[in-house]
Design a protein around this motif. Structure first.
Motif: not given
Length: 455
Positions: A94-101, A446-454
């Motif tokens: 990923s060239q922008s945004g959060i790394n790995g996302v 999905e909420v837990d995954d959305l939190h976990t991303i960062t």
């Protein structure tokens, strides 16, 4: 082959051994064979076999007449290429945004390295459309793409993640190289994968609020048609500007309370995203945003600072509203819905475990017409495991109306970022970014995954 003789022609045969013909060798040409058109012409077809010799190959045609006299000639040549090209490895980033996302609107780079042809040149390198979870289209890589040059046997392409991306973890790409003879080789990026956040396929709007080179806030809606407009009260400059947000590794919108030089009154800035019908998500939705307060004060205990809302503050006055906001003084986060009948639900984080200035938080509010809840996570640097989680729902907070609440939003109420419209409210003094509106109530996982991303 064109064959002429005063005597009767008995046979016209081809030595095609270099092509390893599947029907045997030699191949016999006939007067009515493929390509034979007219007197003295003979033709035949054969299929190239797996043991054909690579490189420029020709055939020898020999004609024999009734007296056993022979004449031979050699054809023009064709290039035989039965060997497949190769790909060394495939990388994905990923060239922008959060790394790995890989979020909607993020730029993704795919690179195929160590690409080589065999007898013939590589004709194209492409990402298989069927294996591309990031956008529904074929992508062709180039040997002069970003980060590569024609001399290093590498091909690359950058593209944006589309709103039809498929949510999930470990998303990879398969790259296929095809040479001029049609031979192919494929390789997957394997462990080099990216996360597509949960709920991406249910997004109504997504405002990154990231930075552009000019330093201005990017108010583009990357999913819908609800690009925002920066509103600065009384023309006071710098109410809304761009800044970095270390916790998510991105840039964000900085909202300030700026005193008027003449009156001393605090002027506020916010982002108006309009009131398009697409924002009327009705009784089932989720709102998500990152924020960092910078001026929580006990003196302002009665004030609410808006993160994102569709609200007029006139509960019971034919208005249907929702809001996600910070409560000053109590230093809590509130998610609330209400309708024109004065019925409302509100979730508030624990007043004994308060939020703090200059800390970054991720808030997710959910509602399905009956149940309302709020989850807030404090985040540090990406990957940090030292996070606090604030969760509140109907059983843990002040809820005035225990039944269902119909909140089909008044079409005239705009969605505002950094603003909460009420008598005891004002705009945000802090940082906001990555605001998302979903047309569904995300699941607990999905909420837990959305939190976990960062982290």
């Amino acid at each position: 082959a064109t064959v002429t003789d005063d005597d009767q022609i008995n046979t016209v045969e081809v030595d095609a051994s270099s092509f390893d013909p599947t029907d045997g060798n030699p191949v016999t040409l006939t007067a009515d064979g493929p390509g034979a058109s007219g007197e003295d012409t003979y033709g035949a077809e054969f299929t190239v076999g797996s043991k054909a010799k690579n490189g420029n190959q020709s055939v020898t045609v020999t004609a024999t007449d009734e007296n056993d006299d022979e004449s031979s000639t050699t054809s023009n040549s064709l290039t035989v290429d039965t060997s497949v090209p190769t790909i060394g490895n495939v990388t994905l980033s990923s060239q922008s945004g959060i790394n790995g996302v890989a979020d909607v609107g993020d730029t993704i780079r795919v690179t195929a390295k160590g690409v080589s042809g065999t007898t013939t040149d590589v004709a194209e390198v492409k990402v298989k459309a069927s294996d591309n979870p990031f956008r529904d289209e074929q992508i062709t890589l180039s040997d002069d793409g970003p980060g590569v040059n024609p001399d290093d046997n590498a091909y690359s392409k950058e593209f944006e993640v589309s709103s039809n991306a498929t949510p999930g973890e470990s998303n990879t790409l398969t790259v296929t190289v095809t040479d001029e003879a049609g031979n192919t080789d494929s390789k997957n990026s394997g462990s080099d994968s990216l996360i597509i956040p949960p709920g991406t396929d249910e997004l109504v709007s997504y405002w990154k609020l990231d930075d552009v080179e000019s330093g201005e806030v990017n108010v583009t809606d990357y999913v819908g048609q609800n690009t925002g407009t920066i509103v600065e009260d009384q023309g006071t400059p710098d109410n809304v500007s761009s800044t970095s947000i270390q916790a998510t590794g991105t840039s964000a919108a900085r909202f300030k309370h700026v005193p008027d030089a003449n009156t001393g009154n605090v002027n506020n800035g916010y982002i108006d995203c309009g009131s398009d019908a697409s924002l009327d998500v009705g009784n089932e939705f989720t709102v998500s945003a990152y924020f960092k307060p910078t001026d929580l004060s006990e003196e302002d205990a009665a004030l609410d600072e808006g993160i994102v809302s569709r609200d007029t503050g006139n509960v019971g006055s034919d208005e249907r509203i929702w809001s996600l906001r910070v409560k000053e003084g109590r230093d809590t986060v509130i998610f609330a819905v209400a309708n024109e009948s004065g019925e409302f639900k509100q979730a508030e984080t624990d007043r004994d475990d308060t939020i703090e200035d200059d800390a970054t938080y991720h808030a997710i509010g959910r509602f399905d017409g009956q149940d309302l809840d709020l989850s807030v996570r404090e985040i540090g640097n990406v990957g940090s495991q030292d996070n606090n989680l604030y969760v509140s729902d109907d059983n843990e907070t002040n809820v005035s109306f225990p039944g269902s609440v119909d909140i089909e939003t008044n079409p005239g109420v705009p969605l505002r970022i950094g603003f909460y419209f009420a008598d005891n409210a004002r705009t945000m003094d802090g940082v906001i970014n990555e605001v998302k509106l979903f047309e569904t109530r995300l699941s607990d996982s999905e909420v837990d995954d959305l939190h976990t991303i960062t982290g």
